[in-house]
Design an enzyme around this catalytic site. Structure first.
Site, PDB file in Angstrom:
ATOM      1  N   ASP A  16       2.776   1.170  18.005  1.00 36.48           N
ATOM      2  CA  ASP A  16       2.289  -0.188  17.723  1.00 36.48           C
ATOM      3  C   ASP A  16       3.495  -1.114  17.834  1.00 36.48           C
ATOM      4  OD1 ASP A  16       0.612  -2.312  16.741  1.00 36.48           O
ATOM      5  OD2 ASP A  16       1.467  -2.044  14.747  1.00 36.48           O
ATOM      6  N   SER A  17       3.245  -2.422  17.715  1.00 33.62           N
ATOM      7  CA  SER A  17       4.356  -3.364  17.722  1.00 33.62           C
ATOM      8  C   SER A  17       5.154  -3.285  16.421  1.00 33.62           C
ATOM      9  CB  SER A  17       3.819  -4.785  17.870  1.00 33.62           C
ATOM     10  OG  SER A  17       2.949  -5.074  16.797  1.00 33.62           O
ATOM     11  N   CYS A  79      -2.599  -0.117  18.555  1.00 32.66           N
ATOM     12  CA  CYS A  79      -2.414  -1.565  18.613  1.00 32.66           C
ATOM     13  C   CYS A  79      -3.528  -2.115  19.502  1.00 32.66           C
ATOM     14  CB  CYS A  79      -1.044  -1.846  19.232  1.00 32.66           C
ATOM     15  SG  CYS A  79      -0.747  -3.573  19.617  1.00 32.66           S
ATOM     16  N   GLU A 159       3.880  -8.350   8.196  1.00 28.89           N
ATOM     17  CA  GLU A 159       5.185  -7.714   8.444  1.00 28.89           C
ATOM     18  C   GLU A 159       6.228  -8.181   7.419  1.00 28.89           C
ATOM     19  OE1 GLU A 159       6.588  -5.444  10.723  1.00 28.89           O
ATOM     20  OE2 GLU A 159       4.615  -4.905  11.495  1.00 28.89           O
ATOM     21  N   CYS A 191      -7.117  -5.986  15.044  1.00 25.71           N
ATOM     22  CA  CYS A 191      -5.658  -5.866  15.021  1.00 25.71           C
ATOM     23  C   CYS A 191      -5.363  -4.841  13.941  1.00 25.71           C
ATOM     24  CB  CYS A 191      -5.018  -7.214  14.675  1.00 25.71           C
ATOM     25  SG  CYS A 191      -3.230  -7.088  14.399  1.00 25.71           S
ATOM     26  N   HIS A 193      -2.867  -4.284  12.176  1.00 25.26           N
ATOM     27  CA  HIS A 193      -2.194  -4.819  10.986  1.00 25.26           C
ATOM     28  C   HIS A 193      -3.205  -5.286   9.926  1.00 25.26           C
ATOM     29  CE1 HIS A 193       1.467  -5.024  13.425  1.00 25.26           C
ATOM     30  NE2 HIS A 193       2.138  -5.334  12.335  1.00 25.26           N
TER      31      HIS A 193
HETATM   32  N1  DGL Z   1      -1.075  -4.230  15.464  1.00 21.93           N
HETATM   33  C1  DGL Z   1      -1.087  -5.039  16.655  1.00 21.93           C
HETATM   34  C2  DGL Z   1      -2.518  -5.189  17.162  1.00 21.93           C
HETATM   35  O1  DGL Z   1      -3.361  -4.404  16.773  1.00 21.93           O
HETATM   36  C3  DGL Z   1      -0.377  -6.308  16.334  1.00 21.93           C
HETATM   37  C4  DGL Z   1      -0.023  -7.102  17.518  1.00 21.93           C
HETATM   38  C5  DGL Z   1       1.150  -8.021  17.369  1.00 21.93           C
HETATM   39  O2  DGL Z   1       2.260  -7.530  17.211  1.00 21.93           O
HETATM   40  O3  DGL Z   1       0.934  -9.229  17.498  1.00 21.93           O
HETATM   41  O4  DGL Z   1      -2.847  -6.028  17.977  1.00 21.93           O
END
Ligand code: DGL
Length: 286
Positions: A16-17, A79, A159, A191, A193
């Site tokens: 993921d990011s 992600c 975050e 998302c 997150h």
């Molecule tokens: N967890 C990522 C997603 O599901 C986050 C993306 C981001 O870093 O903007 O899209």
């Protein structure tokens, strides 16, 4: 490596990011506690949602190559943003010898089982711009009304650890009170997150079904591993998990402990060291 050479005790690669993918790891661990995980959080490039599809494909390819080199038996794109714009590419590249799983299809499948009539979707700018959810929903549930809304402030807030906090409260109120979302019966958290603040979202929308991709993705992964005889059947963990980030942050370590309920040793790994991006950087300021 030919498919048949991958042993079931090989690890599962997840990326993921940032820490959003840990919600998927937690769901995987709940179902398959002895599976070994190699996780990559691309914190140096976070947020993905504000970047171009081309940049995300580039990051995703590099991370996937790193995980495949580590001998993973499956690749989980934990992600939505990377799933929306890079899944096809990773599937074409690696799908012939290991399962490549995204978080979008399992979430849409879990939505289908709910028989909704009006669905709201919140996600990053790039996920919403890609139109992947409305497209899939139209294909599988043509009568369902869909409202999509980008909610780009949520990833940085999460975050930074502002969970159950007045900051997340103000921002969520602003987004979720939008008249466009009135009358929805289901809200998709598109998302990974956002699963972290699912309780807060649910409290603001008590009569709406709130769905995230963590558990549906873990369920789908388990089915795929089982079908391909890749499920680890040992009685003890098949080895130590490994957690990598492209840029170390204390918040990530603190929050990941909170998420996974265990201390994790974070390793910093800059996969892009000395590399210039293969596309023109936008140097304009406005
Ligand atoms: N967890 C990522 C997603 O599901 C986050 C993306 C981001 O870093 O903007 O899209």
């Amino acid at each position: 490596m030919p498919r048949s050479d991958i042993p079931p005790d090989a690890p599962i690669g997840v990326f993921d990011s940032g820490m959003g993918g840990l919600t998927v790891v937690r769901a995987i661990k709940e179902r398959m506690p002895n599976e070994r995980i190699i996780y990559f959080g691309d914190t140096a490039h976070l947020p993905y949602g504000d970047k171009s599809a081309e940049a995300i494909r580039h990051y995703a390819q590099t991370i996937a190559a790193f995980l495949v080199d580590k001998g993973v038996k499956a690749l989980v794109i934990a992600c939505n943003t990377a799933s929306a714009v890079a899944y096809q590419l990773l599937h074409e590249r690696y799908g012939h010898h290991l399962p490549v799983i995204n978080v979008v299809h399992p979430l849409v499948e879990s939505l289908r089982r709910q028989n909704p009539s009006k669905v709201g979707i919140i996600g990053t700018k790039l996920t919403i711009k890609s139109g992947i959810y409305p497209r899939l929903i139209r294909q599988h549930m043509p009568d369902v009304e869909v409202i999509s809304m980008p909610t780009p402030l949520l990833v940085p807030i999460i975050e930074e650890g502002y969970i159950h906090h007045r900051i997340s409260d103000v921002v969520l109120n602003e987004y979720l009170r939008d008249p466009a979302l009135q009358g929805i019966d289901t809200l998709l958290l598109a998302c990974t997150h956002y699963a972290v603040i699912k309780e807060e979202i649910q409290a603001l929308l008590p009569h709406v079904r709130v769905l995230d991709s963590a558990e549906p993705t873990a369920e789908y992964l388990q089915e795929v591993l089982q079908d391909r005889h890749l499920l680890y059947r040992g009685e003890a963990p098949s080895g130590e998990d490994e957690y990598y980030v492209s840029d170390y942050t204390h918040t990530f370590e603190r929050m990941s402990r909170y998420f996974l309920g265990q201390t994790i040793a974070l390793q910093q790994m800059d996969l892009w060291r000395n590399e210039s991006l293969p596309f023109e950087a936008d140097t304009s300021c406005g």
